[in-house]
Design a protein around this motif. Structure first.
Motif, short mmCIF file in Angstrom:
data_model
loop_
_atom_site.label_atom_id
_atom_site.label_comp_id
_atom_site.label_asym_id
_atom_site.label_seq_id
_atom_site.Cartn_x
_atom_site.Cartn_y
_atom_site.Cartn_z
N GLU A 144 31.93 62.25 61.67
CA GLU A 144 32.95 61.93 60.67
C GLU A 144 32.65 62.64 59.35
N SER A 145 33.69 63.00 58.64
CA SER A 145 33.57 63.62 57.31
C SER A 145 32.74 64.90 57.34
N TRP A 187 31.99 58.64 50.61
CA TRP A 187 31.19 59.84 50.84
C TRP A 187 32.04 61.10 50.65
N GLU A 235 33.79 67.20 54.43
CA GLU A 235 33.27 66.73 53.15
C GLU A 235 31.78 67.03 53.02
N THR A 236 31.03 66.80 54.11
CA THR A 236 29.59 67.05 54.08
C THR A 236 29.30 68.53 53.88
#
Length: 219
Positions: free
Chosen positions: A107-108, A184, A111-112
């Motif tokens: 997930e994400s 996050w 973004e990471t």
């Protein structure tokens, strides 16, 4: 140590701080609904691109690591390609480290990775601009008393500030506050940004304050 060189460093660092502030304010005039928190992924992209572009331009204009040696065009192309590879490898490495420290693996992912790009912009890109794709020079600068110029001392401070800021930014995430900035990787990226900006301001002031004690070896 020349005061003019310290003033050049201060001016360059303040320009970088100003550019980051602009990335949080200026897009809102052209993009309806743009906010650092609400459209954080977009801001990560804008901030990384703007800071990278400005750092490269400042490096070409100020030439903090200028040497009398003139390199061939082929050498410059090779150096540029190495810098691109090193930067990409840095993004992958930061992404892996961030995941190992607890970031979501699946997930994400976007973004990471963009957070890793931002960290690489604040740290690796600075090293590439000042030191080039020379790992031995990087090790020298980040070893004890390894800096050979005020630019390298500033590099030490801003790099440490960015990483510490990202680390401290992770502390509020697991807390049960239900704040929008706890999503996050908002708090981590903001922490890295504030740490980088603090380093940019602190570095020339610290160098000016300790200019009589600082003695740099010749290259």
């Amino acid at each position: 140590m020349k005061e003019a060189e310290i003033r050049r460093l201060l001016a360059a660092n303040l320009l970088c701080v100003f550019s980051i502030i602009l990335t949080a304010v200026l897009p809102a005039f052209f993009w309806k609904g743009f906010t650092v928190l609400g459209t954080h992924v977009a801001w990560l992209c804008i901030c990384s691109v703007c800071v990278s572009t400005l750092n490269v331009i400042l490096h070409l204009v100020l030439r903090p690591n200028l040497t009398p040696k003139r390199n061939s065009f082929a050498h410059k192309i090779s150096r540029f390609l190495k810098c691109c590879i090193y930067f990409f490898m840095s993004c992958i490495l930061f992404h892996a480290i961030i995941v190992l420290y607890g970031a979501p693996l699946i997930e994400s992912v976007t973004e990471t990775f963009l957070f890793a790009v931002l960290l690489s912009t604040f740290t690796t890109l600075q090293c590439l601009c000042i030191l080039g794709p020379n790992i031995q020079a990087w090790i020298r600068v980040f070893s004890k008393n390894g800096a050979m110029s005020i630019w390298e001392s500033s590099l030490q401070i801003t790099t440490v500030g960015s990483i510490l800021g990202a680390w401290f930014g992770a502390f509020p995430i697991p807390l049960d506050w239900d704040r929008p900035w706890q999503v996050w990787p908002i708090s981590c990226s903001l922490g890295a940004t504030f740490g980088y900006m603090a380093g940019l301001i602190i570095a020339p002031l610290w160098i000016h304050w300790n200019r009589k004690q600082l003695t740099y070896k010749s290259r």
